[in-house]
Design an enzyme around this catalytic site. Structure first.
Site: not given
Ligand code: GLU
Length: 474
Positions: A238-239
């Site tokens: 997600k980062r």
């Protein structure tokens, strides 16, 4: 024995393609064997718990048609069960109350580091352990030894006793750790195949030691290599911009396309085939053909796959799907007109949220300054060579030619091809100029179809308007 698989996400945020692929593979294995697929929410880490996450997971799977036969059930609602199994361990001398403080743990870690040895927690203070009561952490007393095991994807493994140490099974907050709870749940749920991501592979020897201590037979294991980010090195996260799976729904991707794309993220059927229906996947999927190294997430391939599925969608179904995506100014347009526009863009659209960009000129007059800019600074090399006055001539000739047309597709084609000969020019010049005049867009669907759908009146008016615009500046 009935095949039973599970997907066991931790509700710590939204699902992205990595997680969903794990779910899909587990679901395919179950469906193929006419077995069952279970959804288990592993919500024992209260610090990382995100309230809306579970609903989001359910909605994501539901959208993709990955329907659980059981669940979702939550680990947080099964605390007594884990306590019961913890008591079994205690009774057999295989778990002890652990009162080691964080500071003491740090010291032990540092000592291992100084000695250049891996840190292993092995029954450090058994004689000092008080009787365990809830509120204390409970640690598994390992019996380190070598293991060999088979992984349905990765093949055979061996590990030495150095990979096993004592680990926490129940935390001081009363919740079990993943390491403990998943083994109990898989066992009680009759899970035959534990299919999960690569990150758990290093812990396998510890898990096997715990299975032994609990006298639970090993299920089959299948380890899925990571889905890698676009750089092909790091695990997709997600980062690094991995999208919420429901974003794809919001942008008008088709669930069938996502499923086909995800299935071929690290799996193939031994041929070059890249597009699969769900039924084909259920028939052909095979853990043995899952690759051993990470599969790169390629957004361009996803767009291509989705475009394919959009082209294959029957017109009436596509109209229905497209409804929420039309540009605002299309709202009052007739259904028939919208269907015709949709048929035109169906060839090139990659996801439905592209509709406004591709079609707005069908519903509103193109912008004068954009038209002017496209004519004066064309990206097209052939068009660049032309003077404004030459463009004016082309547009005027097109108006005259098309004024005689009945505007059927075939007649537009005949007339404009005839005009090419008359003017001794190329499609790349004449058709590009007409395209800009009627659409005010860099790209648009196939030209004859575009004119046909816009209709005679509007097409001629736009040609005239663009010509006059150039005349005032020429
Ligand atoms: N809760 C774990 C996770 O979200 C599941 C691992 C497993 O499938 O056993 O990664």
């Amino acid at each position: 024995m009935m095949v039973k698989t599970r997907f066991a996400p931790s509700p710590t945020g939204f699902l992205h393609v990595g997680g969903v692929r794990t779910a899909l593979f587990a679901w395919l294995v179950a469906k193929q064997a006419h077995g069952q697929f279970v959804l288990r929410v592993e919500d024992t880490d209260r610090n990382r718990h995100v309230e809306e996450s579970e609903q989001h997971i359910v909605n994501s799977l539901d959208w993709l048609g990955i329907k659980p036969d059981e669940g979702p059930f939550r680990q947080s609602e099964r605390l007594e069960i884990y306590q019961l199994w913890a008591q079994k361990l205690i009774k057999n001398g295989r778990a002890y109350a652990d009162t080691t403080t964080e500071a003491e743990l740090d010291k032990l870690r540092q000592a291992a580091k100084d000695a250049k040895k891996p840190f292993l927690f092995r029954h450090h203070r058994p004689e000092k352990s008080p009787a365990w009561v809830p509120g204390m952490s409970l640690r598994f007393k390992s019996e380190p030894k070598a293991y060999t095991w088979h992984d349905e994807v990765m093949g055979d493994f061996t590990s030495g006793q150095e990979s096993i140490d004592d680990f926490i099974v129940i935390k001081s907050d009363g919740f079990p750790t993943y390491n403990f709870a998943h083994i109990i749940d898989d066992h009680l749920g009759g899970i035959t195949h534990v299919i999960r991501s690569q990150e758990f592979l290093p812990s396998m020897p510890k898990f096997l030691n715990l299975y032994d201590a609990l006298k639970i037979n090993f299920p089959k294991f299948a380890t899925l290599p990571y889905v890698l980010g676009a750089d092909g090195h790091k695990k997709l996260s997600k980062r690094d911009g991995a999208k919420d799976i429901l974003d794809y729904k919001r942008q008008g991707y088709l669930p069938g396309a996502l499923v086909s794309f995800l299935a071929t993220l690290g799996w193939n059927d031994g041929t070059e085939q890249e597009i699969f229906s769900v039924d084909e996947l259920i028939e052909k999927f095979d853990l043995k053909r899952v690759g051993h190294s990470g599969a790169k997430f390629d957004e361009q391939r996803l767009l291509w796959v989705n475009g394919h599925f959009l082209r294959e969608t029957p017109a009436n179904k596509l109209s229905e799907l497209a409804e929420p995506f039309w540009p605002a100014n299309a709202k009052s347009s007739e259904a028939l007109y919208k269907t015709a526009v949709l048929e035109l863009v169906q060839e090139r659209i990659k996801y439905l949220a592209e509709l406004p960009e591709l079609t707005s000129f069908f519903f509103e007059e193109p912008n004068d300054s954009t038209i002017y800019q496209l004519f004066t600074q064309p990206s097209d090399k052939q068009l660049k060579k032309l003077q404004l006055s030459e463009l004016v001539t082309l547009l005027r000739a097109s108006e005259t030619e098309l004024a005689d047309s009945d505007f059927s597709l075939s007649d537009i084609e005949t007339k404009l091809n005839g005009l090419l000969d008359k003017l001794a020019t190329k499609p790349g010049i004449l058709f590009a100029a007409i395209r800009i005049a009627v659409s005010g867009a860099k790209s648009s669907p196939q030209l004859f179809g575009t004119l046909n759908v816009l209709g005679k009146e509007i097409s001629l008016a736009r040609l005239k308007h663009a010509r006059e615009l150039l005349e005032t500046k020429a």
